[in-house]
Structures are given as structure tokens and as C-alpha cells.
Design a protein around this motif. Structure first.
Motif, PDB file in Angstrom:
ATOM      1  N   GLN A 321       0.923  -1.303  -0.119  1.00 43.15           N
ATOM      2  CA  GLN A 321      -0.078   0.074   0.122  1.00 43.15           C
ATOM      3  C   GLN A 321       0.770   1.136   0.084  1.00 43.15           C
ATOM      4  N   THR A 322       1.875   1.212   0.807  1.00 42.63           N
ATOM      5  CA  THR A 322       2.860   2.491   1.033  1.00 42.63           C
ATOM      6  C   THR A 322       3.299   2.714  -0.602  1.00 42.63           C
ATOM      7  N   VAL A 323       3.800   1.655  -1.229  1.00 44.60           N
ATOM      8  CA  VAL A 323       4.547   1.748  -2.459  1.00 44.60           C
ATOM      9  C   VAL A 323       3.398   2.359  -3.313  1.00 44.60           C
ATOM     10  N   PHE A 324       2.211   1.485  -3.643  1.00 45.02           N
ATOM     11  CA  PHE A 324       1.504   1.894  -4.500  1.00 45.02           C
ATOM     12  C   PHE A 324       0.523   3.203  -4.237  1.00 45.02           C
ATOM     13  N   SER A 325       0.216   3.557  -3.262  1.00 43.96           N
ATOM     14  CA  SER A 325      -0.495   4.789  -3.004  1.00 43.96           C
ATOM     15  C   SER A 325       0.365   5.915  -2.510  1.00 43.96           C
ATOM     16  N   HIS A 326       1.535   5.704  -2.271  1.00 45.19           N
ATOM     17  CA  HIS A 326       2.193   7.077  -1.947  1.00 45.19           C
ATOM     18  C   HIS A 326       3.819   7.191  -2.878  1.00 45.19           C
TER      19      HIS A 326
ATOM     20  N   ILE B  33     -18.491  -3.622   7.839  1.00 47.35           N
ATOM     21  CA  ILE B  33     -17.215  -4.066   7.451  1.00 47.35           C
ATOM     22  C   ILE B  33     -16.052  -4.125   8.516  1.00 47.35           C
ATOM     23  N   LYS B  34     -16.331  -3.451   9.488  1.00 49.27           N
ATOM     24  CA  LYS B  34     -15.443  -3.814  10.629  1.00 49.27           C
ATOM     25  C   LYS B  34     -15.132  -5.299  10.860  1.00 49.27           C
ATOM     26  N   ASN B  35     -15.914  -6.331  10.615  1.00 47.70           N
ATOM     27  CA  ASN B  35     -15.829  -7.459  10.714  1.00 47.70           C
ATOM     28  C   ASN B  35     -14.779  -8.273   9.851  1.00 47.70           C
ATOM     29  N   LEU B  36     -14.662  -7.539   8.792  1.00 51.37           N
ATOM     30  CA  LEU B  36     -13.657  -7.884   7.699  1.00 51.37           C
ATOM     31  C   LEU B  36     -12.254  -8.067   8.003  1.00 51.37           C
ATOM     32  N   ASN B  37     -11.431  -8.705   7.473  1.00 57.62           N
ATOM     33  CA  ASN B  37     -10.090  -8.734   7.753  1.00 57.62           C
ATOM     34  C   ASN B  37      -9.312  -7.579   7.012  1.00 57.62           C
ATOM     35  N   SER B  38      -9.602  -7.639   5.749  1.00 56.88           N
ATOM     36  CA  SER B  38      -9.366  -6.719   4.649  1.00 56.88           C
ATOM     37  C   SER B  38     -10.394  -5.668   4.329  1.00 56.88           C
ATOM     38  N   LEU B  39      -9.879  -4.802   3.356  1.00 59.50           N
ATOM     39  CA  LEU B  39     -10.819  -3.880   2.886  1.00 59.50           C
ATOM     40  C   LEU B  39     -11.650  -4.674   1.650  1.00 59.50           C
ATOM     41  N   PRO B 156      -7.464 -13.593   4.999  1.00 62.88           N
ATOM     42  CA  PRO B 156      -6.680 -12.516   5.108  1.00 62.88           C
ATOM     43  C   PRO B 156      -6.378 -12.194   3.269  1.00 62.88           C
ATOM     44  N   ALA B 157      -7.550 -11.334   2.687  1.00 68.81           N
ATOM     45  CA  ALA B 157      -7.436 -11.214   1.380  1.00 68.81           C
ATOM     46  C   ALA B 157      -6.347 -10.297   1.022  1.00 68.81           C
ATOM     47  N   ARG B 158      -5.836  -9.481   1.888  1.00 70.96           N
ATOM     48  CA  ARG B 158      -4.951  -8.461   1.609  1.00 70.96           C
ATOM     49  C   ARG B 158      -3.542  -9.158   1.305  1.00 70.96           C
ATOM     50  N   THR B 159      -3.142  -9.928   2.382  1.00 67.39           N
ATOM     51  CA  THR B 159      -1.874 -10.382   2.260  1.00 67.39           C
ATOM     52  C   THR B 159      -1.884 -11.276   0.974  1.00 67.39           C
ATOM     53  N   ARG B 160      -2.818 -12.056   0.557  1.00 73.22           N
ATOM     54  CA  ARG B 160      -2.712 -12.795  -0.593  1.00 73.22           C
ATOM     55  C   ARG B 160      -2.669 -11.886  -1.826  1.00 73.22           C
ATOM     56  N   VAL B 161      -3.417 -10.887  -1.978  1.00 72.51           N
ATOM     57  CA  VAL B 161      -3.319 -10.076  -3.221  1.00 72.51           C
ATOM     58  C   VAL B 161      -1.893  -9.289  -3.024  1.00 72.51           C
TER      59      VAL B 161
END
Lengths: 424, 460
Positions: A321-326, B33-39, B156-161
Motif C-alpha cells: 500500500q505504501t508503494v502503490f499509494s504514496h 465491514i469492521k468484521n472484515l479482515n481486509s478492505l 486474509p485477502a490483503r496479504t494474498r493480493v
């Protein structure tokens, strides 16, 4: 100290100062030589090329005799089959009733370009109402006539221009009747290549260059920027990363013709991509411009101060996120600048395109990424080899167009740099 | 049902996959959406990747390899006596078959057979496309099912993405390495074929170069000689002339700009000199061939000298001018990097500015300057368009700059433009020359980059 020593010293000092002045002049002269050459190059090309933007045309009064045309004006096949050449001949003979010999008639008809037939056809197709009337049309003159009109002033001997004395007389008569004039050379911008200089244009080559650059841009920008981001932000410092770095630096200095060999062996022979197509040209130029884009993008990313990254990380952004948004948004203008400069280099590149067969004689304007086509610099190369004198000025004119595009691209790069430059 | 449509369909499916993933995340979030792990958008991207990336990879591989696979199948179906044909003839046959499949007219003895094969080719192609569609859609469906199953509030969708993003970036940087490997493999592979026919020693040390091969066995004078020494000599001659022009002018102008010129003059002169490097080489080639070469020829005739109309001098001169900015910008960098203290020490001893430059700065900057010159030499050796247009084709072994010589790059271009047969030494020779060119420039670049880097470290 006695006088002799002082004398000697002063002499030596004068010599040293003279040497100083000389040295400075060497520097000035070197710069002057480079600048004079640059001026000479530009003046030479412009003075040769500007005349190609005008083309001699001959006005004929053509009688569009109804009997020559088919009943059904909507039938394109029949309209194509009309003997326009015959119509042009008749109007020429009416213009010069004194010409009766067959040989002379042929010489007279040679004043008109072979492409005049198509010009007349298009004219008639554009307003079919004119059939049955006499119309005045401007038809392209043959390139020998064109050369005569443009260069008669600086050439004493007209026969050196591949025209007979009789033909010169006709030309002068047409000129005094104001039926032979120089007009803006539209053909140069609207048609593809041709064996006849007066019918040859750069549209095919320009389209080919455009399609090639589209492929190059679509591939090299994302790949180059991606590689730069990885190497600068994510890559661990190890031997593998070092290897990639050395690799990129070396690729930047590999002769461009080697990339052509790669394209021929890998893309065409191994993967079976169609030869001479903008697709394969774009692929080769992508590989060639990648190092440039990677190196310049890395420099820009490196220039983004660490405080930006730390601030983002501090409020809980992840590394990606740091890299792509900032980082990337701040570096983007610089990356675009590098990409434009890379595209400029790709636009002027010729040698690798020769290897992958983009040197074919292509009359049609390419319409897709897999049509055979040429590119603007290759067209310049092809025309420079043609013996006709008319091609020399067209080559120079094509160079002017190419340089024009390069100036625009580099100006855009400079503007971007100035506009978005950050002094951290 | 063709490949382009499939590509656009996949793009559309990707967008749908994104929306689906996001929706699924909202649905499993129990209203907040507070319950979600990622955005939510991370879930969307996760679903999108699962849906289309495998299919897109498959599509890319298929597009690259399917035509070859079809050919292989077609050849396997041929009668055995035709399968035994040599590679080149088989290639011609396949070409005919492809033309027949495209509906173009064909000539030859076996028109009937080729027509038939053409039909079979079309059939195979259709089958291949159908299979591709099926497989791609199956992969998409599988991806959607996977995403449906996995996307939940705690996933953990964010870490995967992010892992996928980094993988994509690594792939980008791999392409640079792959390019080098591709270059090496492509030139080495064809060169080996060449050296099987022409011994390496004859190529490297032979004094005669005439790559025209006899078409008929009884033809006279076209036996084909592949001694590359005249080409190397010609390349060195032209590059040598170029360096004689470029090094003094480039070096002196960079010294003047770095040490004497005022800031304003420098800020104007530097970009103007850089223009020389930005002009396409084909323009220089045109200029060398049509303006400089005739000038030199006429000048030589006026002096009573015999000058070829495609003299090495014209090409070398123009190439030298082109290279000036390469020499000057690198020497400018290294001269500016020499520490101030060294200059001031020299002035303090009473040396004039030019004495300081000649006796202190240039010796101190020498490694960097040498590195820059090496880079410029490598550029001169690899330069193609100027020599193709302004230098000759005849391989003369001469040191006279007024004669016509030919270079390695010129020969590569002449051998490969036009008809190519990949079993004749004439075509393969181009790759052998390419190998030599690549190795020499690579060596020069490595040495130069190494020298320049070592030098930079010295003063940092």
C-alpha cells in the motif's frame, strides 16, 4: 635577482598564459565544430526537404463524355472500368492540337503522372453530377516535370532533368497559361509508398510506426515500471538482485541490431509471430526500450524521500500500500518522462526493424497489428536508396516529419519534468 | 469464437469477478465491514485474480504455442514417406498448406493433397480454439467456485493480493533477464549450426569474405568464403575514425563546459549538444551518404586523390559526430566529480587553470574518461544505420580511410534482409557475426561500467 632571471621568468609566464588562452580556444573550437555540424545537418535537410511539401499539378479541362460512362452510376465495378486515361489523353490533345505524331503524343502524355487516372476517378466519384460536362481538374504532374519546375532555376541544362526539349516547351506553355502550378502536396500525407515519387506518401509508414509504438508503450511501460518498483522497493539485497541489475545495465548498451536478431530467431521463427507486422516490431522495440525505462524509473523512485514511506508505514499502511499509494504517485511524472524519452528512441530506431522484415515495399496503409507494414525511419531508409531524384526531397521531408515528432515528444518530456519536478 | 473475443470476454469476467468478490465480502461481514479482515476491494481483487489470471496465462501460452502444435499434429498425420522429408521442404509444405487454408491459390504437383491438408489444418485450428474456450471458461468457473468457498470475513485477502502483486513485479523484472537469455540462446543456437558447416578458425582468421553461395553446383566463383577478418578490420577502421573525431571534440567540449563556461552558457550548450545524440541514426546515415560522402569525394578529387564514393572516412566522420555527446556527457560527469580540494591545491601552488586541468584533473578523472570512451567505442561498433547507408558492401582488407570497407553490422543487415533460408550458411553467418558483435560489446560494456563504478566510489 638579476635582470636575466626576471626576464626568463616573465617570458615563461607569458608562454604559460598563452598556453592557457590556447587551451580555452581548443574547448571553444570543439564546441563550435559540434554546433556547426548540427546546424549544417539541419539546414541541409530542411533546404532539401521543404520543397517536397509542394507538388506540381497540371490543370486539364476534361470532357466527361456521357457515352464513356455506364448507365448505372451506382455500380462501382463499372465506374472503375471507365477509361479515365483515355479521357485525360483526349483533353491533353485538345490542349495541344499541334501534336499529331504518335511519338510526340506519348511524350506529351508522360507529363502527367500515372496516378492522375485515380485522381480523376476519385474526383468523378465525389460529384457524379459532373458527368456529361467539361470540368477543370488539377492532376498531379510527373516527377520529372515536378523536378524541372522546382529546380530549373539552378540547373542550366534542362535535358539533364530527363525531359526532351519538346517537353520543356510544352511545360513552359502550360506555365504561361497558368495551367501548371505548385500546390500543397496532399498525396505525401495521405497515401502509402509508391514506385512513383509523385505518388509516394508517408501515411502508411506513419500508421505503421504508430501501431508499433502502441504495442511498445502498452508492454514496456507496465513491465518497465513494475521491474523498477520491484528492484527499488521489494528486492532483497542478494546476488540474484545484483545479477538482474548488471543485466539491465548491460542490456541498455547492447547494439539495437542484436535485438533484431533476437526478434527474428525467437518471435518469428520460434513463436511464429507474422513477419513485417507492427506486432513483432512492437515486441522487439519493447525489449529494446525496457532497460531505458527501468533505469530512469528507478532513479525517480530512489529520489522519493524515505520520510514519505515512513509516514505511510507509520499510520499502518502495508508495504504494498505504501508503494502503490504514496511512492508511485509521486514518482509517476518522472516515470512518464522516462517512458516518453524511451518511446522517442523507439520511434527513431531502424536497424532491428530491418531484421524482422519491416522493410517490405508496402503500398497499403496497415489497418491492424498483424498487417505487413513499414515504419517511418525504415521508409526514410528505403527512399534514401531510391535513385529517382524526386525521392531525395521526399526523404528529407520524411526526416523533417520524424524530427518534428521527436521534438514534440521531447518537449512533452521536458514540460512534464518542469511541471511536476519536486525539490525534496 | 476466436481468441480476441475470448480475451475481451475474460476482461469482462475479471470486472464481474471483482464485483462478485466485493459483494461476497459484504455478504459475509454480518452487516459491518469492521468484521472484515481486509478492505472489501481486496476481496474483489482476490476474486478477480482467481477468476481470470489462470485463464489469461493459459491464453497467452496457447497463443504462443498452438500454431506449432497444430503443425506437429499435421506432420504426424502425413504419409510416412512425406514425414521423412528434410526440415526445409517440410516447412515449405506447411506453408503451402497454410496458404491453402487461407483460401489463397496454390501451385505445385500435389494440389489435391495440399487442399485436403488445408482443410484438415482449418479443422485442427477450430478444434484448438474450441478447446481453449472450454478450458478458459472452466478455469474461470473453478476460480469463482474457489473464491466463493474461501471469501469469508476472516480471510486474509490483503496479504494474498499483495503476495500476488509482488509476484507480478518479480515477473516484470525477470523479463530483463529473459531477454538476455533469449539473445544468447538465439545467436548461439544458429551460430552452432553455422560452425558445423564452416570451421570456427576459418571464420575468425580467414581473409576472404564473399557469402554468396552457389545455387547450382557447377556455378563458378560463388563457393562462399566466410573469413570475417575484413569485416572486423572494416569495423575497426570506421570506429577508429569515429573515435578520432569524437574523443578530442567530446573531451575538450566537456572540459570547457565543466571548467570554463558560465552557468548560463552551460545550461544552453549542454542540451544543444545532447540533440546530437537524439537524432535518429537513419538521419545521420542519409546525411552521410548523400551529403558528406560526395563532399569528401569531390574534395579528394580536387586534391588529386582517389576516393571511393562510399569511403570509410565519410561514415566514420559522421559517426564520430554522433558519438560526441556520449563522450562529453560521461567525461562531464567524472570531471565534475573530482573534488574541489584537488583543484584548489593546484591553484595554491600557482598553476594556471589549464595546467590544473591537464596535470591534475584529467589524471584524476582518467579512469572515468576511459570508461566513457569504452562505452562510446562499443556504441560505434554496434552502430548500424550510418554504415549500412554510407559504407560499402565489398569486403576490402585495407587501412586506407578513402577506400570503401564493410562492417559486421552491414553484413548482418545484407545477409538477413530479403529471403532467408535457415539451413544455408549465408543466413546463419549473420547470427555468427551477431554473436561476435554481442560478445565484444558485452565485454566492453562490462569493463566500462566496472571502471566507471570503481572510479565513482573512489571519490565518494
Amino acid at each position: 635577482m638579476d635582470n636575466r632571471t626576471i626576464d626568463l621568468m616573465q617570458k615563461r609566464l607569458r608562454r604559460r598564459y598563452a598556453r592557457e588562452t590556447r587551451f580555452q580556444w581548443y574547448g571553444r573550437i570543439s564546441i563550435a565544430i559540434a554546433l556547426i555540424f548540427l546546424m549544417f545537418l539541419f539546414v541541409n535537410i530542411f533546404s532539401k526537404g521543404y520543397s517536397a511539401f509542394q507538388q506540381s499539378a497540371i490543370m486539364l479541362t476534361v470532357n466527361l463524355d456521357e457515352s464513356e460512362f455506364p448507365q448505372d452510376r451506382k455500380d462501382p465495378g463499372a465506374m472503375m472500368a471507365v477509361d479515365y486515361g483515355g479521357l485525360i489523353k483526349q483533353s491533353l490533345y485538345r490542349q495541344f492540337p499541334e501534336v499529331t505524331e504518335r511519338k510526340d503524343k506519348r511524350a506529351l502524355f508522360q507529363l502527367i503522372s500515372p496516378g492522375a487516372v485515380y485522381a480523376l476517378r476519385d474526383q468523378v466519384a465525389a460529384n457524379p453530377d459532373s458527368i456529361g460536362n467539361s470540368i477543370d481538374v488539377w492532376l498531379p504532374a510527373n516527377d520529372d516535370v515536378d523536378m524541372y519546375i522546382k529546380h530549373v532555376a539552378d540547373q542550366a541544362d534542362a535535358t539533364a532533368m530527363r525531359l526532351s526539349e519538346q517537353q520543356v516547351v510544352w511545360i513552359e506553355k502550360l506555365r504561361t497559361d497558368q495551367r501548371l502550378e505548385k500546390k500543397f502536396n496532399r498525396i505525401f500525407f495521405t497515401s502509402g509508398d509508391s514506385r512513383e515519387p509523385e505518388l509516394a506518401g508517408i501515411r502508411g509508414a506513419l500508421t505503421g510506426s504508430f501501431l508499433t509504438l502502441v504495442v511498445t508503450l502498452l508492454l514496456s511501460f507496465p513491465i518497465g515500471v513494475g521491474a523498477a518498483i520491484y528492484l527499488e522497493e521489494f528486492a532483497p539485497k542478494n546476488r540474484w538482485t545484483d545479477l538482474v541489475e548488471v543485466n539491465v545495465n548491460n542490456l541498455a548498451a547492447v547494439p539495437s541490431i542484436i535485438f533484431g536478431l533476437l526478434g527474428l530467431a525467437v518471435f518469428i521463427n520460434f513463436f511464429g509471430v507474422p513477419r513485417s507486422a507492427p506486432l513483432v516490431g512492437g515486441l522487439v522495440l519493447t525489449l529494446m526500450t525496457l532497460p531505458t525505462i527501468i533505469i530512469s524509473s528507478r532513479a525517480v523512485i530512489k529520489a522519493v524521500p524515505p520520510s514519505i514511506r515512513e509516514a505511510a508505514l507509520g499510520v499502518g499502511a502495508s508495504h504494498v500500500q505504501t508503494v502503490f499509494s504514496h511512492v508511485v504517485p509521486l514518482a509517476l511524472p518522472g516515470m512518464l518522462t522516462g517512458t516518453i524519452i524511451g518511446m522517442g528512441r523507439a520511434l527513431g530506431e531502424t536497424a532491428p526493424l530491418l531484421m524482422i522484415g519491416m522493410v517490405a515495399f508496402v503500398v497499403d496503409v496497415p489497418t491492424s497489428f498483424t498487417d505487413s507494414s513499414t515504419a517511418l525511419p525504415v521508409q526514410i531508409y528505403l527512399w534514401a536508396d531510391s535513385p529517382e531524384r524526386g525521392f531525395e526531397e521526399r526523404t528529407s521531408a520524411a526526416i523533417m516529419v520524424l524530427l518534428g515528432f521527436l521534438v514534440v515528444m521531447n518537449a512533452a518530456a521536458v514540460y512534464l519534468r518542469k511541471r511536476f519536478e519536486h525539490k525534496w | 469464437m476466436n481468441t480476441t473475443n475470448l480475451f475481451f470476454l475474460l476482461c469482462l469476467l475479471g470486472v464481474l469477478g471483482f464485483l462478485f468478490g466485493r459483494h461476497r465480502a459484504y455478504a459475509t461481514s454480518h452487516g459491518s465491514i469492521k468484521n472484515l479482515n481486509s478492505l472489501p476491494s481486496h476481496y474483489g481483487m482476490y476474486a478477480m485474480t482467481l477468476t481470470v489470471i489462470p485463464a489469461l496465462v493459459l491464453l497467452a501460452c496457447w497463443a504462443m504455442l498452438s500454431s506449432q502444435a497444430i503443425e506437429k499434429v499435421l506432420i504426424l498425420e502425413l504419409p510416412p514417406e512425406m514425414q521423412a522429408l528434410p526440415r526445409a521442404e517440410l516447412g515449405l509444405l506447411i506453408n503451402d498448406v497454410r496458404n491453402a487454408a487461407l483460401g489463397q491459390s496454390i501451385a505445385g504437383d500435389d494440389v489435391q493433397l495440399i487442399r485436403q491438408l488445408g482443410k484438415r489444418y482449418l479443422e485442427l485450428e477450430r478444434d484448438s480454439t474450441r478447446m481453449l474456450w472450454l478450458l478458459c471458461l472452466a478455469l474461470c468457473a473453478g476460480g469463482v467456485a474457489w473464491a466463493w468457498h474461501h471469501i469469508q470475513a476472516r480471510h486474509p485477502a490483503r496479504t494474498r493480493v499483495e503476495r500476488i502483486v509482488v509476484l507480478a513485479l518479480i515477473t516484470c523484472s525477470l523479463i530483463a533477464v529473459l531477454t538476455t537469455i533469449g539473445i544468447v540462446l538465439s545467436v548461439i543456437f544458429e551460430s552452432i549450426l553455422f560452425f558445423k558447416q564452416i570451421p570456427l578458425t576459418q571464420f575468425l582468421f580467414g581473409l576472404e569474405w564473399s557469402p554468396q553461395m552457389a545455387i547450382r553446383a557447377d556455378q563458378v566463383g560463388s563457393s562462399g568464403a566466410f573469413g570475417a577478418v575484413p569485416l572486423f578490420a572494416g569495423t575497426l577502421l570506421i570506429s577508429g575514425i569515429a573515435m578520432v573525431v569524437a574523443v578530442p571534440i567530446g573531451l575538450m567540449s566537456s572540459i570547457y563546459m565543466a571548467e570554463y563556461a558560465s552557468r548560463r552558457v552551460r545550461s544552453i550548450l549542454k542540451p544543444v549538444l545532447e540533440i546530437l545524440a537524439g537524432i535518429p541514426t537513419v538521419v545521420y546515415g542519409f546525411f552521410a551518404a548523400l551529403t558528406v560522402a560526395p563532399l569528401i569525394r569531390d574534395f579528394g578529387h580536387a586534391l588529386g586523390l582517389q576516393v571511393a564514393s562510399e569511403s570509410a572516412l565519410a561514415a566514420g566522420l559522421v559517426m564520430g559526430i554522433m558519438i560526441i555527446p556520449f563522450v562529453s556527457s560521461i567525461s562531464d560527469d567524472v570531471i565534475s566529480a573530482v573534488p574541489r580540494a584537488m583543484r584548489e591545491g593546484s591553484y595554491g601552488l600557482g598553476a594556471t587553470q589549464s595546467e590544473t586541468i591537464r596535470l591534475v584533473i584529467i589524471p584524476a578523472a582518467l579512469p572515468g574518461i576511459v570508461g566513457g570512451v569504452l562505452l562510446a567505442i562499443s556504441r560505434a561498433i554496434g552502430e548500424t544505420m550510418i554504415v549500412v547507408m554510407a559504407a560499402g558492401l565489398s569486403a576490402n582488407l585495407t587501412a586506407n580511410p578513402l577506400e570503401a570497407v564493410t562492417t559486421v553490422t552491414v553484413q548482418i543487415v545484407t545477409l538477413l534482409v530479403g529471403d532467408q533460408e535457415f539451413d544455408s550458411p549465408k543466413t546463419l553467418a549473420a547470427f555468427a557475426l551477431g554473436l561476435v558483435l554481442f560478445l565484444v560489446t558485452l565485454l566492453l560494456n562490462i569493463i566500462a561500467l566496472h571502471v566507471v563504478r570503481r572510479y565513482r566510489e573512489q571519490y565518494e
